[in-house]
Design an enzyme around this catalytic site. Sequence first.
Site, PDB file in Angstrom:
ATOM      1  N   SER A 130       0.869  -1.185   0.000  1.00  0.00           N
ATOM      2  CA  SER A 130       0.000   0.000   0.000  1.00  0.00           C
ATOM      3  C   SER A 130       0.902   1.231   0.000  1.00  0.00           C
ATOM      4  CB  SER A 130      -0.848  -0.015   1.276  1.00  0.00           C
ATOM      5  OG  SER A 130      -1.447   1.249   1.478  1.00  0.00           O
ATOM      6  N   TYR A 143      -2.141   0.479  10.639  1.00  0.00           N
ATOM      7  CA  TYR A 143      -2.150  -0.176   9.319  1.00  0.00           C
ATOM      8  C   TYR A 143      -0.781   0.004   8.637  1.00  0.00           C
ATOM      9  CZ  TYR A 143      -3.631  -0.728   4.339  1.00  0.00           C
ATOM     10  OH  TYR A 143      -3.754  -1.095   3.013  1.00  0.00           O
ATOM     11  N   LYS A 147       2.171  -2.692   7.100  1.00  0.00           N
ATOM     12  CA  LYS A 147       2.588  -2.684   5.695  1.00  0.00           C
ATOM     13  C   LYS A 147       4.091  -2.394   5.560  1.00  0.00           C
ATOM     14  CE  LYS A 147      -1.347  -3.569   3.505  1.00  0.00           C
ATOM     15  NZ  LYS A 147      -1.525  -4.783   2.678  1.00  0.00           N
ATOM     16  N   THR A 176     -12.760  -0.212  -3.450  1.00  0.00           N
ATOM     17  CA  THR A 176     -13.173  -1.535  -2.938  1.00  0.00           C
ATOM     18  C   THR A 176     -13.968  -1.310  -1.650  1.00  0.00           C
ATOM     19  OG1 THR A 176     -11.294  -1.827  -1.455  1.00  0.00           O
ATOM     20  CG2 THR A 176     -10.975  -2.575  -3.729  1.00  0.00           C
TER      21      THR A 176
HETATM   22  N1  LIG Z   1      -8.571  -0.543  -1.232  1.00  0.00           N
HETATM   23  C1  LIG Z   1      -7.524   0.259  -1.122  1.00  0.00           C
HETATM   24  O1  LIG Z   1      -7.637   1.490  -1.159  1.00  0.00           O
HETATM   25  C2  LIG Z   1      -6.134  -0.335  -0.976  1.00  0.00           C
HETATM   26  C3  LIG Z   1      -5.046   0.500  -1.239  1.00  0.00           C
HETATM   27  C4  LIG Z   1      -3.753  -0.005  -1.112  1.00  0.00           C
HETATM   28  C5  LIG Z   1      -3.574  -1.310  -0.713  1.00  0.00           C
HETATM   29  N2  LIG Z   1      -4.654  -2.106  -0.446  1.00  0.00           N
HETATM   30  C6  LIG Z   1      -4.397  -3.490  -0.045  1.00  0.00           C
HETATM   31  O2  LIG Z   1      -4.931  -4.337  -1.036  1.00  0.00           O
HETATM   32  C7  LIG Z   1      -5.315  -5.579  -0.452  1.00  0.00           C
HETATM   33  C8  LIG Z   1      -6.749  -5.900  -0.842  1.00  0.00           C
HETATM   34  O3  LIG Z   1      -7.591  -4.895  -0.302  1.00  0.00           O
HETATM   35  P1  LIG Z   1      -9.086  -4.646  -0.829  1.00  0.00           P
HETATM   36  O4  LIG Z   1      -9.249  -3.191  -0.934  1.00  0.00           O
HETATM   37  O5  LIG Z   1      -9.366  -5.541  -1.962  1.00  0.00           O
HETATM   38  O6  LIG Z   1      -9.878  -5.111   0.490  1.00  0.00           O
HETATM   39  P2  LIG Z   1     -11.347  -5.727   0.690  1.00  0.00           P
HETATM   40  O7  LIG Z   1     -12.219  -5.381  -0.455  1.00  0.00           O
HETATM   41  O8  LIG Z   1     -11.732  -5.343   2.061  1.00  0.00           O
HETATM   42  O9  LIG Z   1     -11.037  -7.302   0.633  1.00  0.00           O
HETATM   43  C9  LIG Z   1     -10.232  -7.873   1.621  1.00  0.00           C
HETATM   44  C10 LIG Z   1     -10.035  -9.346   1.311  1.00  0.00           C
HETATM   45  O10 LIG Z   1      -9.215  -9.905   2.345  1.00  0.00           O
HETATM   46  C11 LIG Z   1      -9.806 -11.103   2.805  1.00  0.00           C
HETATM   47  N3  LIG Z   1      -9.491 -11.321   4.217  1.00  0.00           N
HETATM   48  C12 LIG Z   1      -9.510 -10.415   5.220  1.00  0.00           C
HETATM   49  N4  LIG Z   1      -9.221 -11.019   6.394  1.00  0.00           N
HETATM   50  C13 LIG Z   1      -9.005 -12.335   6.123  1.00  0.00           C
HETATM   51  C14 LIG Z   1      -8.675 -13.466   6.911  1.00  0.00           C
HETATM   52  N5  LIG Z   1      -8.507 -13.393   8.245  1.00  0.00           N
HETATM   53  N6  LIG Z   1      -8.532 -14.668   6.291  1.00  0.00           N
HETATM   54  C15 LIG Z   1      -8.715 -14.776   4.956  1.00  0.00           C
HETATM   55  N7  LIG Z   1      -9.022 -13.733   4.153  1.00  0.00           N
HETATM   56  C16 LIG Z   1      -9.175 -12.526   4.734  1.00  0.00           C
HETATM   57  C17 LIG Z   1     -11.304 -10.894   2.573  1.00  0.00           C
HETATM   58  O11 LIG Z   1     -11.924 -12.149   2.416  1.00  0.00           O
HETATM   59  P3  LIG Z   1     -13.176 -12.667   3.285  1.00  0.00           P
HETATM   60  O12 LIG Z   1     -13.990 -11.493   3.668  1.00  0.00           O
HETATM   61  O13 LIG Z   1     -13.836 -13.643   2.373  1.00  0.00           O
HETATM   62  O14 LIG Z   1     -12.519 -13.322   4.427  1.00  0.00           O
HETATM   63  C18 LIG Z   1     -11.333 -10.110   1.265  1.00  0.00           C
HETATM   64  O15 LIG Z   1     -11.302 -10.990   0.161  1.00  0.00           O
HETATM   65  C19 LIG Z   1      -5.094  -5.425   1.049  1.00  0.00           C
HETATM   66  O16 LIG Z   1      -3.867  -6.008   1.408  1.00  0.00           O
HETATM   67  C20 LIG Z   1      -5.036  -3.906   1.248  1.00  0.00           C
HETATM   68  O17 LIG Z   1      -4.281  -3.562   2.374  1.00  0.00           O
HETATM   69  C21 LIG Z   1      -5.925  -1.649  -0.588  1.00  0.00           C
END
Ligand SMILES: NC(=O)c1ccc[n+]([C@@H]2O[C@H](COP(=O)([O-])OP(=O)(O)OC[C@H]3O[C@@H](n4cnc5c(N)ncnc54)[C@H](OP(=O)(O)O)[C@@H]3O)[C@@H](O)[C@H]2O)c1
Length: 225
Positions: A130, A143, A147, A176
């Site tokens: 991130s 957070y 990271k 997301t």
């Molecule tokens: N969205 C942003 O702005 C952003 C920006 C930079 C980086 N990121 C990073 O990108 C990655 C994906 O984020 P996203 O935005 O796609 O998030 P999201 O829409 O909230 O999805 C999170 C995913 O993580 C899974 N997860 C969470 N806890 C878990 C656990 N204990 N065991 C197994 N699976 C788990 C969830 O699956 P279930 O609910 O099915 O368990 C879901 O598929 C993350 O690492 C985040 O830090 C996001």
Amino acid sequence: MTDLPLALVTGASRGIGAAVAHQLAPTHRLLLGGRDADALAALAKELPGAQPWPVDLTDPASLERAAADIASLDVLVHSAGVARLGRIEEASAAAWRENFEVNTLAVVELTRLLLPALRTAHGHVVVINSGAGLNARPGWSPYAASKFAVRAFADALREEEPAIRVTSIYPGRTDTEMQQTIFKGEGREYDTTHLLKADSVATAVVTAVSATPDAHLTELMLKPR
Ligand SMILES: NC(=O)c1ccc[n+]([C@@H]2O[C@H](COP(=O)([O-])OP(=O)(O)OC[C@H]3O[C@@H](n4cnc5c(N)ncnc54)[C@H](OP(=O)(O)O)[C@@H]3O)[C@@H](O)[C@H]2O)c1
């Protein structure tokens, strides 16, 4: 289909992980990680060669059982993550712990369990980090620290395991469910105007994974335009 390389994508039930699964599906067999078994089953139906891999990444015994069947692995994408934010004076130990459990320790342990399978395939590990893994802003430290830590892990893994390619991807804010929750916490109405699309982050993953064998895309930074 059985000749295609095998990819495991964590966090595939939604968001960036689901977009990565969609983009890898034409060229890979897929294991779809997540806890939401219904969402994983629905996605697996859409993607030929994909199967659900439902496991809570914070449960070490389940993780070990689920990883035990994987003998050879070409691509491991760590997209599962949580964002528990808060200023230092108010963020609880539980919030810090949850960030580290999912964003750092689960990445470390799953990679460790799958190292033999990754070595066998001369595989590729992609960590969705991130912008917060490079800059710690006020209110983001629980957070951001998780990271920063997983960045150090990826850097050390790259040095320790020369047979494996390791890519850290640093996206800015992305549209997301995680980002919807962050907007809510900031007291703002959700607005995707200045957000990346999950598909754009997935394209960066595919770019790294499909790099020519002599090339190692070690770090990719994406910002919304
Ligand atoms: N969205 C942003 O702005 C952003 C920006 C930079 C980086 N990121 C990073 O990108 C990655 C994906 O984020 P996203 O935005 O796609 O998030 P999201 O829409 O909230 O999805 C999170 C995913 O993580 C899974 N997860 C969470 N806890 C878990 C656990 N204990 N065991 C197994 N699976 C788990 C969830 O699956 P279930 O609910 O099915 O368990 C879901 O598929 C993350 O690492 C985040 O830090 C996001």
